[in-house]
Write a protein that holds these residues in place. Structure first.
Motif, PDB file in Angstrom:
ATOM      1  N   ALA A 160       2.247   3.228 -17.995  1.00 26.93           N
ATOM      2  CA  ALA A 160       3.671   3.332 -18.353  1.00 26.93           C
ATOM      3  C   ALA A 160       4.430   4.041 -17.239  1.00 26.93           C
ATOM      4  CB  ALA A 160       3.817   4.083 -19.665  1.00 26.93           C
ATOM      5  N   LYS A 161       3.829   5.082 -16.719  1.00 27.41           N
ATOM      6  CA  LYS A 161       4.503   5.866 -15.682  1.00 27.41           C
ATOM      7  C   LYS A 161       4.613   5.063 -14.385  1.00 27.41           C
ATOM      8  CE  LYS A 161       6.737   9.335 -15.876  1.00 27.41           C
ATOM      9  NZ  LYS A 161       7.697   9.506 -16.968  1.00 27.41           N
ATOM     10  N   LEU A 162       3.577   4.301 -14.087  1.00 35.45           N
ATOM     11  CA  LEU A 162       3.635   3.477 -12.877  1.00 35.45           C
ATOM     12  C   LEU A 162       4.806   2.507 -12.956  1.00 35.45           C
ATOM     13  CD1 LEU A 162      -0.120   2.556 -12.214  1.00 35.45           C
ATOM     14  CD2 LEU A 162       1.412   3.672 -10.601  1.00 35.45           C
ATOM     15  N   LYS A 163       4.951   1.893 -14.122  1.00 35.69           N
ATOM     16  CA  LYS A 163       6.055   0.928 -14.300  1.00 35.69           C
ATOM     17  C   LYS A 163       7.395   1.616 -14.137  1.00 35.69           C
ATOM     18  CE  LYS A 163       3.839  -2.213 -17.578  1.00 35.69           C
ATOM     19  NZ  LYS A 163       3.923  -2.785 -18.928  1.00 35.69           N
ATOM     20  N   GLU A 164       7.520   2.763 -14.816  1.00 38.14           N
ATOM     21  CA  GLU A 164       8.798   3.485 -14.784  1.00 38.14           C
ATOM     22  C   GLU A 164       9.137   3.940 -13.366  1.00 38.14           C
ATOM     23  OE1 GLU A 164       8.749   6.794 -17.543  1.00 38.14           O
ATOM     24  OE2 GLU A 164      10.252   7.805 -16.270  1.00 38.14           O
ATOM     25  N   MET A 165       8.135   4.491 -12.703  1.00 39.22           N
ATOM     26  CA  MET A 165       8.389   5.052 -11.373  1.00 39.22           C
ATOM     27  C   MET A 165       8.605   3.972 -10.326  1.00 39.22           C
ATOM     28  SD  MET A 165       8.708   8.082 -11.892  1.00 39.22           S
ATOM     29  CE  MET A 165       8.279   9.499 -12.855  1.00 39.22           C
ATOM     30  N   ASP A 212       0.843  -1.198   0.000  1.00 41.58           N
ATOM     31  CA  ASP A 212       0.000   0.000   0.000  1.00 41.58           C
ATOM     32  C   ASP A 212       0.875   1.243   0.000  1.00 41.58           C
ATOM     33  OD1 ASP A 212      -2.697  -0.172  -0.122  1.00 41.58           O
ATOM     34  OD2 ASP A 212      -3.011   0.665   1.885  1.00 41.58           O
ATOM     35  N   PHE A 213       1.824   1.211   0.922  1.00 38.44           N
ATOM     36  CA  PHE A 213       2.758   2.327   1.069  1.00 38.44           C
ATOM     37  C   PHE A 213       3.554   2.516  -0.218  1.00 38.44           C
ATOM     38  CE2 PHE A 213       7.057   3.764   1.969  1.00 38.44           C
ATOM     39  CZ  PHE A 213       6.790   4.982   2.576  1.00 38.44           C
ATOM     40  N   HIS A 214       4.019   1.394  -0.739  1.00 33.61           N
ATOM     41  CA  HIS A 214       4.844   1.429  -1.946  1.00 33.61           C
ATOM     42  C   HIS A 214       4.056   2.031  -3.119  1.00 33.61           C
ATOM     43  CE1 HIS A 214       7.739   0.285  -4.921  1.00 33.61           C
ATOM     44  NE2 HIS A 214       6.830  -0.432  -5.570  1.00 33.61           N
ATOM     45  N   PHE A 215       2.832   1.576  -3.265  1.00 37.11           N
ATOM     46  CA  PHE A 215       2.009   2.046  -4.381  1.00 37.11           C
ATOM     47  C   PHE A 215       1.748   3.546  -4.257  1.00 37.11           C
ATOM     48  CE2 PHE A 215      -1.774   2.353  -7.094  1.00 37.11           C
ATOM     49  CZ  PHE A 215      -1.308   1.676  -8.212  1.00 37.11           C
ATOM     50  N   ASN A 216       1.428   3.957  -3.029  1.00 36.71           N
ATOM     51  CA  ASN A 216       1.177   5.392  -2.821  1.00 36.71           C
ATOM     52  C   ASN A 216       2.435   6.215  -3.040  1.00 36.71           C
ATOM     53  OD1 ASN A 216      -1.534   5.262  -2.338  1.00 36.71           O
ATOM     54  ND2 ASN A 216      -1.234   4.681  -0.206  1.00 36.71           N
ATOM     55  N   ALA A 217       3.582   5.638  -2.661  1.00 34.88           N
ATOM     56  CA  ALA A 217       4.849   6.347  -2.866  1.00 34.88           C
ATOM     57  C   ALA A 217       5.089   6.535  -4.362  1.00 34.88           C
ATOM     58  CB  ALA A 217       5.994   5.559  -2.229  1.00 34.88           C
ATOM     59  N   ILE A 218       4.754   5.523  -5.141  1.00 30.00           N
ATOM     60  CA  ILE A 218       4.928   5.637  -6.601  1.00 30.00           C
ATOM     61  C   ILE A 218       4.028   6.754  -7.135  1.00 30.00           C
ATOM     62  CG2 ILE A 218       4.566   4.485  -8.818  1.00 30.00           C
ATOM     63  CD1 ILE A 218       5.335   1.910  -7.554  1.00 30.00           C
ATOM     64  N   GLU A 265       1.700 -13.377 -10.316  1.00 32.41           N
ATOM     65  CA  GLU A 265       0.760 -12.896  -9.305  1.00 32.41           C
ATOM     66  C   GLU A 265       1.356 -11.724  -8.566  1.00 32.41           C
ATOM     67  OE1 GLU A 265      -0.058 -14.471  -4.983  1.00 32.41           O
ATOM     68  OE2 GLU A 265      -0.805 -15.810  -6.520  1.00 32.41           O
ATOM     69  N   SER A 266       0.587 -10.687  -8.334  1.00 33.79           N
ATOM     70  CA  SER A 266       1.151  -9.518  -7.672  1.00 33.79           C
ATOM     71  C   SER A 266       0.078  -8.660  -7.037  1.00 33.79           C
ATOM     72  CB  SER A 266       1.916  -8.697  -8.700  1.00 33.79           C
ATOM     73  OG  SER A 266       2.205  -7.458  -8.172  1.00 33.79           O
ATOM     74  N   LEU A 267       0.415  -8.204  -5.873  1.00 33.15           N
ATOM     75  CA  LEU A 267      -0.489  -7.256  -5.215  1.00 33.15           C
ATOM     76  C   LEU A 267      -0.600  -5.974  -6.010  1.00 33.15           C
ATOM     77  CD1 LEU A 267       0.036  -6.856  -1.397  1.00 33.15           C
ATOM     78  CD2 LEU A 267      -2.097  -6.950  -2.655  1.00 33.15           C
ATOM     79  N   MET A 268       0.503  -5.677  -6.697  1.00 33.82           N
ATOM     80  CA  MET A 268       0.542  -4.493  -7.526  1.00 33.82           C
ATOM     81  C   MET A 268      -0.609  -4.521  -8.540  1.00 33.82           C
ATOM     82  SD  MET A 268       2.885  -2.188  -7.485  1.00 33.82           S
ATOM     83  CE  MET A 268       3.600  -0.970  -8.520  1.00 33.82           C
ATOM     84  N   ASN A 269      -0.851  -5.702  -9.079  1.00 32.01           N
ATOM     85  CA  ASN A 269      -1.943  -5.835 -10.052  1.00 32.01           C
ATOM     86  C   ASN A 269      -3.278  -5.497  -9.418  1.00 32.01           C
ATOM     87  OD1 ASN A 269      -0.295  -6.554 -12.103  1.00 32.01           O
ATOM     88  ND2 ASN A 269      -0.510  -8.757 -11.764  1.00 32.01           N
ATOM     89  N   PHE A 270      -3.383  -5.841  -8.154  1.00 29.83           N
ATOM     90  CA  PHE A 270      -4.635  -5.534  -7.448  1.00 29.83           C
ATOM     91  C   PHE A 270      -4.833  -4.018  -7.378  1.00 29.83           C
ATOM     92  CE2 PHE A 270      -6.528  -4.419  -3.297  1.00 29.83           C
ATOM     93  CZ  PHE A 270      -7.826  -4.808  -3.587  1.00 29.83           C
ATOM     94  N   LEU A 295      -7.327   0.994  -9.524  1.00 29.17           N
ATOM     95  CA  LEU A 295      -7.254   2.289 -10.222  1.00 29.17           C
ATOM     96  C   LEU A 295      -8.058   2.242 -11.517  1.00 29.17           C
ATOM     97  CD1 LEU A 295      -3.760   4.022 -10.210  1.00 29.17           C
ATOM     98  CD2 LEU A 295      -5.923   4.793  -9.288  1.00 29.17           C
ATOM     99  N   GLU A 296      -8.016   1.113 -12.174  1.00 29.60           N
ATOM    100  CA  GLU A 296      -8.790   0.984 -13.424  1.00 29.60           C
ATOM    101  C   GLU A 296     -10.277   1.085 -13.130  1.00 29.60           C
ATOM    102  OE1 GLU A 296      -7.726  -2.320 -15.910  1.00 29.60           O
ATOM    103  OE2 GLU A 296      -5.859  -1.304 -16.480  1.00 29.60           O
ATOM    104  N   PHE A 297     -10.660   0.527 -12.003  1.00 29.59           N
ATOM    105  CA  PHE A 297     -12.076   0.629 -11.593  1.00 29.59           C
ATOM    106  C   PHE A 297     -12.424   2.100 -11.337  1.00 29.59           C
ATOM    107  CE2 PHE A 297     -15.094   0.301  -7.860  1.00 29.59           C
ATOM    108  CZ  PHE A 297     -16.214   0.142  -8.658  1.00 29.59           C
ATOM    109  N   ALA A 298     -11.500   2.807 -10.683  1.00 25.02           N
ATOM    110  CA  ALA A 298     -11.757   4.221 -10.375  1.00 25.02           C
ATOM    111  C   ALA A 298     -11.847   5.060 -11.653  1.00 25.02           C
ATOM    112  CB  ALA A 298     -10.657   4.762  -9.472  1.00 25.02           C
ATOM    113  N   CYS A 299     -11.061   4.677 -12.668  1.00 29.54           N
ATOM    114  CA  CYS A 299     -11.061   5.472 -13.906  1.00 29.54           C
ATOM    115  C   CYS A 299     -12.067   4.933 -14.926  1.00 29.54           C
ATOM    116  CB  CYS A 299      -9.679   5.473 -14.541  1.00 29.54           C
ATOM    117  SG  CYS A 299      -8.428   6.202 -13.493  1.00 29.54           S
TER     118      CYS A 299
END
Ligand SMILES: Cc1cc2nc3c(=O)[nH]c(=O)nc-3n(C[C@H](O)[C@H](O)[C@H](O)COP(=O)(O)OP(=O)(O)OC[C@H]3O[C@@H](n4cnc5c(N)ncnc54)[C@H](O)[C@@H]3O)c2cc1C
Length: 803
Positions: A474-479, A447-453, A507-512, A517-521
Motif C-alpha cells: 500500500a505504501k509503495l503505491k501511495e509513495m 531502479d532509481f525510481h524504485f529506490n527513491a520510493i 506489464e511493468s518493471l515495477m512488478n519485477f 521484494l516479495e522474494f526477499a520477505c
C-alpha cells in the motif's frame, strides 16, 4: 645509555647511599624528596633514565618527574635532555622533530622520556616473572617469545646460577592496582604495531601507536589481508558488519574495560593489534602468546596490557571479531581465558536441531569444553540448507547464496576449509513476456525510481507508531504517486505507462521489483510491515560481493558437524525445564537431561507448538514468537540439455522476468544459471515461487514446471526451448520440520520481536536460529551468528567469572 640488567640500573644501585626502604620508613630522614604527583604511592622514586653521571638514582633530586605510579625521572636527567647546552639535547631535538611531524600529542620532554628513554619490560617464558630490560634496544617479537630470566640486552647470560629465583620487582605489582591507569601522566605508545600499515590515514598516537615509528613503516611492505576481510571501518564510511572504527572505543568496550576509560587509546592500540593479527592469519586461533610478542611499548604499562590480553581476546572472540569459524580453542595451560573454572563438573547442553544455528552452537560449545548432544528430527543435518547430489552435480534446494562476503563468518569458514566459492555478479538482465530485453536506460531509471520510493517510505516512517503501520505494498503505491507529484519527473509516455501499470495491471518493471521484494520477505507485500520490513538495515550488514558455493553450503555444515555427537531421526516432542536440569523427550519416548537446552527450531515449528514446553513458555516469549511472519518460498530447479538462454543474456548468471500483470508477481521472478559447464548437460536454472504465487505449490510438480516453461518460452520466443531433462520442485512449506523459508516483519510488528526471540527462559532454555537474529535475520549467516551468540551466552553462565 646503559642496560639496567634485571634489577634496575646498576648505576642507580651504586649511587644509593641509603637503602630506599629505610628512607621510606624513617620519617626523620631529611634528604628525601617525594614525587609531587598527587596520589603517587611511591615513597622513594628511582630515576629510570640514568642519562647522566649526575643522575639521582634513588637519592636526592630537587624535583621528581612522574610518569606513572612506579616510574619517575630525576631533575638531573631532565636537564640532561632539556637544556640546550647539555649532551642529551640533540637527541631530544631530533625525536621532537619526528614526533611532531607524525603525531598530534605534544612533543614534550615528558613524552620523550616515556617513549624514548623509559626501559622495556619483558616476561620470562619459564617463570613468568617480569624483568626490567633495555632502554636502548626495542625488543623484537622473536626475542619476547623466547625471553628467559638472565638474558641481557647484549644477548649474554647473567652470571646468576638460577636467575628465575630472583624475586620480581615490586613495582610490577603496582600495575595491577586499579588506580594504575589514573596515575599515568604520559602514555607509552605501542612500538612497531602490526596494525600501523592498515591505519595510515589516522594520527598514530590517536590510536596508541608511537608516531616516531613512521620511519620504520615507510620502509616495510604491507602484508595483504584476504579480500573478504576488512577489520577496520573509518567512522565516516558506511558501517560493515564485524568491522570496527579503529579510533573509537565502543560502548560495549567501555563497559567491559573500565580500566581503560582514562587511556582509551591504549585499549584501541591493543584491540587493533589483535584484530590485525587475526585478520592476517585467520586459520589459527589467536592466542595471548601470539599477541603478547607484538604488544611492545616502554615501561611497566606493558605488564598491564599483556595481563589484560586474555580479557580482550575473549571479548573479541565473543563479539565474533576473531577466532571465527572452524578453529578449536587451544588447550594450552596459558590460554587461561577458557580455562576458567566450570561452576560444576562436566556441564552439558542439548541442542535441538542440526541446522546452521544448532551446528554452529554445538561446535562452539564443544570447543569450549562442554558436553553437547544434538538432536535432529531428520535423517540428515542441515535443516534449510539442503543440497541434492542425485544428478551428479550440486542442486541447492534451500539456501544457495551468501549475501555479502566481507567479514562474513561463513565465507571465513570456506577459506579455512578450502571450500570453493564463486562470486555472483550483481548484474541481472531483465526480460518482458514478449521476450524483449529491457534497455539499460529504462532499467536504471526504474531502479532509481524504485529506490527513491523506498527512501520516501523511510522518510515517512520517522516518528511513526506501530499503530500507524500499514502494508508495504500500500505504501509503495501511495509513495509512487507522491514521488511523481513532488518530483515533477517527466517520464516518457512509454515509461509512465510501464510504471503506472503497477496499478492498472499491465506489464511493468515495477512488478519485477515488487516480485523481488516479495522474494526477499518470503510473502506478499500486502502482509509486510511498511514501517519495519527492513529493520535490520539499522545495523551494519555484511557487504561486498555475494557468493555461491558450487558444491553447496551443506559443505560448510558438514565441516561444522565433524566430531559432534548428533542423534539423527530424533524428533523432539517435549522440553521440560521445570526442574534444576532440563529434560528433553523425543517422539519415541527417549529422554535426555542436561544443564541447558538450546532450541533452534524454525519459527513456523515453534508457532505451531510442535514441541511442548513444560512449563509453558512465558507470555512475552510466545507473543513475540507468534508476532513474526513466516516467509514461504519454493524453488523450481530445471535441468536442460543446453543453455538456450545464454545467447540472449550473454555472460549474466541471473535474468529476471517482468511479470505480465500484478497477479503474476511472485511467479518465477528471477532465474539463476547454476550450470556446471564442466559436466555435459548439466545446465541448471533455479527459480522461485513466492507470495501469492505459492498457491501453485498445491498443484502437481509437472504442472508447476509446465507453468514455468510457459514463462521461459515467453522470455525466449526466438529459441526452441527444450524440455527439461529433470526437475525438482521443493516442498519446504510442507516439510514438517521447516514449514517455511525465513522470517519477516509483518504489519504492526517491529524488530524487537527478534530480540525477544533470542532471550532465554529461566536461564535454562536458550533460543537460536535465523528468526532470533535481529541484525542478520533470514539468512544462513544470521543463523550461524545466532548459534555462536547463544553458545557464548550459555558458556558464560556455566563458568565462574574470573576476569
Ligand atoms: C528455499 C530457501 C532458500 C533460501 N535461500 C537462502 C539464501 O540464498 N541465502 C541465505 O542466507 N539463506 C537462505 N535461506 C534461509 C536459510 O536457509 C535459513 O535462514 C537458515 O538455514 C536457517 O537455519 P536455522 O538453523 O535457523 O534453521 P534450520 O536450518 O531450519 O534448522 C532447524 C533444524 O531443526 C530441525 N527440527 C525441526 N523440528 C524438530 C524437532 N521436533 N526435533 C528435532 N529437530 C527438529 C530441522 O529438521 C532443522 O534441521 C533459504 C531458505 C529456503 C527454505
Amino acid at each position: 645509555m646503559s642496560s639496567p640488567g634485571i634489577h634496575g640500573s646498576r648505576r642507580n644501585a651504586k649511587r644509593k647511599t641509603i637503602d630506599s626502604s629505610d628512607q621510606a620508613t624513617d620519617p626523620s630522614f631529611k634528604n628525601i624528596r617525594r614525587c609531587p604527583h598527587s596520589g603517587c604511592p611511591t615513597k622513594v622514586p628511582i630515576c629510570f633514565a640514568g642519562a647522566t653521571e649526575r643522575c639521582a638514582g634513588s637519592g636526592y633530586t630537587s624535583r621528581w618527574y612522574h610518569t606513572s605510579a612506579a616510574e619517575h625521572y630525576c631533575n638531573e636527567c631532565f636537564e640532561h635532555y632539556y637544556r640546550c647546552h647539555k649532551d642529551g639535547y640533540e637527541v631530544y631535538l631530533s625525536w621532537k622533530k619526528l614526533w611532531s611531524t607524525h603525531g598530534t600529542t605534544d612533543a614534550s620532554i615528558r613524552m620523550f622520556m616515556t617513549n624514548s628513554v623509559l626501559p622495556f619490560w619483558v616476561q620470562c617464558r619459564e617463570c613468568h616473572k617480569w624483568r626490567q630490560w633495555s632502554k636502548s634496544t626495542t625488543p623484537i617479537p622473536e626475542f619476547l617469545k623466547n625471553y628467559v630470566c638472565g638474558t641481557m640486552a647484549s644477548g649474554k647470560k647473567s652470571k646468576l646460577e638460577n636467575p628465575c629465583e630472583v624475586p620480581e620487582d615490586q613495582r610490577v605489582t603496582l600495575t595491577r592496582d586499579p588506580s594504575w591507569t589514573h596515575l599515568i601522566s604520559s602514555l607509552s605508545y605501542m612500538k612497531n604495531s602490526p596494525a600501523w600499515p592498515y591505519l595510515t590515514s589516522y594520527f598514530p598516537d590517536k590510536l596508541g601507536m608511537c608516531p616516531s615509528d613512521h620511519e620504520v613503516f615507510k620502509e616495510r611492505k604491507t602484508p595483504v589481508m584476504h579480500k573478504y576481510l576488512q577489520p577496520f571501518v573509518e567512522a565516516d564510511s558506511s558501517e560493515i558488519a564485524n568491522g570496527v572504527a579503529p579510533d573509537v572505543m565502543e560502548e560495549q568496550e567501555m563497559d567491559e574495560f573500565p580500566e581503560y576509560a582514562s587511556i582509551p587509546s591504549m585499549y584501541l592500540a591493543i584491540r587493533n593489534i589483535c584484530l590485525t593479527l587475526w585478520n592476517l592469519n585467520f586459520k589459527e586461533w589467536l592466542t595471548k602468546e601470539r599477541c603478547a610478542t607484538q604488544i611492545i611499548c616502554r615501561g611497566l604499562g606493558r605488564v598491564l596490557y599483556i595481563e589484560s590480553l586474555d580479557k580482550v581476546l575473549w571479548f573479541l572472540t565473543r563479539r565474533g571479531l576473531i577466532n571465527v569459524g572452524l578453529l578449536s580453542v587451544p588447550r594450552s595451560p596459558q590460554s587461561s581465558y577458557i580455562s576458567n573454572k566450570f561452576i560444576k563438573p562436566n556441564p552439558s547442553v542439548i541442542v535441538v536441531g542440526a541446522g546452521t544455528a544448532g551446528l554452529a552452537a554445538a561446535k562452539t560449545l564443544q570447543g569450549l569444553g562442554l558436553k553437547v548432544t544434538v538432536l535432529e528430527a531428520k535423517s540428515q543435518i542441515g535443516g534449510r540448507v539442503c543440497d541434492d547430489d542425485s544428478l551428479g552435480v550440486c542442486v541447492p534446494m534451500g539456501a544457495q547464496i551468501l549475501n555479502g562476503a566481507l567479514n562474513n563468518p561463513i565465507a571465513i569458514i570456506c577459506e579455512q576449509a578450502g571450500i570453493l566459492v564463486n562470486s555472483l555478479s550483481d548484474s541481472c538482465e531483465v526480460i518482458n513476456v514478449n521476450g524483449e530485453l529491457m534497455d539499460k536506460q529504462t532499467d536504471e531509471r526504474m531502479d532509481f525510481h524504485f529506490n527513491a520510493i523506498l527512501d520516501i517510505i523511510a522518510d515517512w516512517r520517522k516518528g511513526k507508531e506501530l499503530t500507524q503501520d500499514t502494508s508495504l505494498l500500500a505504501k509503495l503505491k501511495e509513495m509512487h504517486q507522491q514521488f511523481l507529484d513532488e518530483s515533477q519527473l517527466s517520464f516518457t509516455t512509454d515509461e509512465q505507462k510501464k510504471m503506472l501499470a503497477l496499478f492498472i495491471e499491465e506489464e511493468s518493471l515495477m512488478n519485477f521489483h515488487i516480485s523481488n521484494l516479495e522474494f526477499a520477505c518470503g510473502d506478499t507485500l500486502r502482509n509486510v510491515s511498511a514501517l519495519h520490513w527492513d529493520q535490520n538495515e539499522d545495523y551494519p550488514q555484511f557487504s561486498g560481493e555475494n557468493l555461491v558455493l558450487p558444491a553447496g553450503i551443506s559443505q560448510v555444515l558438514s565441516k561444522l558437524a565433524e566430531g559432534l555427537d548428533i542423534d539423527l531421526d530424533t524428533k523432539v516432542t517435549k522440553v521440560d525445564y521445570g526442574e534444576e536440569t532440563v529434560k528433553v523427550v523425543s517422539e519415541n519416548g527417549k529422554e535426555w537431561t542436561a544443564d541447558k537446552v538450546l532450541v533452534t527450531l524454525p519459527l513456523a515449528v515453534l508457532q505451531d507448538k510442535d514441541v511442548e514446553f513444560s512449563p509453558c513458555l512465558p507470555e512475552w516469549k510466545s507473543k513475540a514468537m507468534k508476532s513474526l511472519g513466516v516467509g514461504k518460498i519454493e524453488k523450481i530447479i530445471l535441468r536442460f540439455p543446453r543453455p538456450f538462454w545464454r545467447k540472449k543474456i550473454k555472460d549474466c548468471k541471473v535474468f529476471g522476468h517482468i511479470p505480465e500483470k500484478q497477479d503474476n508477481v511472485g511467479y518465477f521472478n528471477v532465474f539463476y544459471d547454476f550450470s556446471t559447464d564442466k559436466v555435459d548437460k548439466m545446465y541448471l536454472l533455479v527459480t522461485h515461487l513466492t507470495g501469492s504465487a505459492l498457491k501453485l505449490r498445491d498443484r502437481l510438480d509437472r504442472d508447476v514446471v509446465a507453468a514455468c516453461m510457459e514463462v521461459l518460452k515467453a522470455l525466449f520466443p526466438e529459441e526452441t526451448v527444450p524440455k527439461p531433462l529433470d526437475y525438482f520442485v521443493t516442498k519446504w512449506t510442507k516439510d514438517p520440520y521447516s514449514k517455511m523459508c525465513y522470517s519477516y516483519v509483518p504489519i504492526g510488528v517491529d524488530g524487537d520481536a527478534y530480540d525477544i526471540m533470542s532471550q532465554d527462559v529461566a536461564s535454562k532454555v536458550y533460543f537460536a536460529g535465523e528468526a532470533t537474529n535481529r541484525q542478520f535475520p533470514q539468512s544462513v549467516t544470521g543463523a550461524y551468528v545466532s548459534g555462536v551468540r547463544e553458545a557464548h551466552k550459555i558458556f558464560s553462565t556455566l563458568v565462574e567469572d574470573d576476569t
